[in-house]
Design an enzyme around this catalytic site. Structure first.
Site, short mmCIF file in Angstrom:
data_model
loop_
_atom_site.label_atom_id
_atom_site.label_comp_id
_atom_site.label_asym_id
_atom_site.label_seq_id
_atom_site.Cartn_x
_atom_site.Cartn_y
_atom_site.Cartn_z
CG ASP A 1 -3.14 4.12 4.12
OD1 ASP A 1 -4.18 3.95 4.77
OD2 ASP A 1 -2.89 3.50 3.05
CE LYS B 1 -8.72 -1.70 4.33
NZ LYS B 1 -8.69 -2.96 3.61
CD1 TRP C 1 -2.20 -2.23 1.62
CD2 TRP C 1 -3.04 -1.10 -0.13
NE1 TRP C 1 -3.23 -2.97 1.07
CE2 TRP C 1 -3.75 -2.31 0.01
CE3 TRP C 1 -3.38 -0.23 -1.16
CZ2 TRP C 1 -4.80 -2.66 -0.85
CZ3 TRP C 1 -4.42 -0.58 -2.02
CH2 TRP C 1 -5.11 -1.78 -1.85
C1 LIG Z 1 -3.54 0.19 4.03
C2 LIG Z 1 -4.45 0.40 2.86
N1 LIG Z 1 -4.34 1.53 2.16
C3 LIG Z 1 -5.13 1.78 1.10
C4 LIG Z 1 -6.07 0.86 0.68
C5 LIG Z 1 -6.94 1.18 -0.50
O1 LIG Z 1 -8.20 1.44 -0.05
P1 LIG Z 1 -9.43 1.70 -1.02
O2 LIG Z 1 -9.72 0.41 -1.71
O3 LIG Z 1 -10.50 2.14 -0.09
O4 LIG Z 1 -9.03 2.77 -1.97
C6 LIG Z 1 -6.21 -0.34 1.37
C7 LIG Z 1 -7.23 -1.33 0.94
O5 LIG Z 1 -7.28 -2.45 1.34
C8 LIG Z 1 -5.38 -0.57 2.49
O6 LIG Z 1 -5.48 -1.71 3.18
#
Ligand SMILES: Cc1ncc(COP(=O)(O)O)c(C=O)c1O
Length: 359
Positions: free
Chosen positions: A171, A195, A102
């Site tokens: 994040d 989540k 991520w």
């Molecule tokens: C740590 C993290 N950042 C970003 C995301 C991306 O999130 P989204 O699908 O809501 O854009 C996720 C998705 O699982 C994630 O676990």
């Protein structure tokens, strides 16, 4: 109500009490004769839902008045772009810590907007630990990290120290509201709701007020934090139903005793699972012990040929979504706030029994 144990990384389990209350209020919210889904976002009913949700979130995280709380759309992925668009403030450099898939995506996206550099990474050891110190570049606009990497299962248990003049951006998508956090250490925190805090389609941004109001020219208004803050996150029609559900989740957390209380439950659940994995020669988790995630527990079986059978057997016993992310394989148990300890006990019991049969 018949419920299974859903170990999905997200969208993930919601508290049964929240779902039951939402079901109860589905067609007629508080005698209005309307579902929350049918309400105008400008009407007094919905405004009261929004205001209460914001108040409760502020209380849970002890967010000071110097921070704006935004309820946005576009997922955490949009924040990968929205953060540089808003926080560069005339600078051209931003520093990134990369501890998994991520944060890797975050820096890749930021490169479209600025000179985004990786100042620390754990890629050398397959993203199995969290680097604790980083030397930042001069005149960097901010430093970004992912405090819980959902795929690799790597969590920062302490907020990394950075010079006070450099805003720290996190994040927190996959461990938001799983533990208390000192918000005052951050310039900006963002998290997708799906989540720990509600349905997909809602993204939380908590941002220090002095950092906003300088979006890069060309930033769409809905992506300008200042414009959204001035419009109470309702520059356009927001994700109303998701905000309502998140509000119910905040109430659920408050009733449990707040974040310190849910943290204790999360520690207990994670310990149960990791202790079993560590004691077994059949299962393995590759992450450095001090950096293991309480939320996402990846593990492999001694022989990957058994994966399919493991998953099928688990599903038969009401435990689903245990397959690891396609980039790492193996298994992953996501044990967010709403996963009861009984779910983790059932998983450990099943793992023990599976090991006996195949070990
Ligand atoms: C740590 C993290 N950042 C970003 C995301 C991306 O999130 P989204 O699908 O809501 O854009 C996720 C998705 O699982 C994630 O676990």
């Amino acid at each position: 109500m018949s419920r299974i144990f859903n170990f999905s990384a997200g969208p993930a389990m919601l508290p049964a009490e929240v779902l039951a209350r939402a079901a109860d209020e589905l067609t007629d919210w508080h005698g209005t004769g309307m579902s929350v889904m049918e309400m105008s976002h400008r009407g007094k009913e919905f405004i009261s839902i929004y205001e209460e949700a914001e108040r409760d979130l502020r209380e849970l995280l002890a967010i000071r008045a110097a921070y704006k709380v935004l309820f946005l759309q576009g997922g955490a992925t949009l924040q990968f772009a929205q953060v540089p668009m808003n926080l560069l403030r005339g600078k051209d450099k931003a520093d990134y810590v990369v501890t998994g898939e991520w944060s890797k995506k975050a820096v890749k996206e930021a490169k479209k907007y600025c000179d985004a550099a990786i100042v620390a990474t754990s890629e050398d050891r397959g993203f199995t630990y969290a680097p604790k110190s980083f030397s930042l570049r001069e005149k960097t606009a901010y430093v970004h990290y992912c405090s819980n990497e959902t795929i690799g299962g790597v969590e920062y248990h302490e907020v990394p120290k950075v010079p006070s003049e450099v805003p720290l951006v996190a994040d927190m998508s996959s461990h938001f509201l799983s533990r208390p956090v000192d918000v005052s250490k951050f310039g900006l925190i963002y998290a997708g709701a799906q989540k720990n805090a509600g349905p997909a389609g809602l993204t939380f941004v908590i941002v220090r007020e002095d950092l906003i109001g300088n979006a890069t020219k060309g930033t769409p208004s809905v992506m300008d934090y200042k414009a959204q803050a001035d419009a109470d996150s309702m520059l356009n029609t927001p994700s109303t139903y998701a905000m309502y559900i998140a509000g119910l989740v905040f109430k659920w957390l408050k009733q449990l005793g707040g974040l310190a209380s849910i943290e204790q439950k999360n520690i207990e659940k994670a310990r149960l699972l990791y202790d079993y994995i560590d004691a077994s020669a059949f299962y393995q988790n590759p992450v450095a012990k001090e950096d293991r995630s309480r939320m996402n527990v990846p593990f492999t079986l001694r022989d990957a040929k058994l994966d399919e059978e493991f998953l099928k057997g688990a599903a038969k016993q009401g435990m689903v979504q245990l397959k690891g992310h396609r980039s790492v394989g193996g298994m992953r148990a996501s044990i967010y706030n709403a996963m009861p300890i009984e779910g983790v006990r059932a998983l450990v019991e099943y793992m023990r029994e599976f090991e006996k049969r195949h070990g």
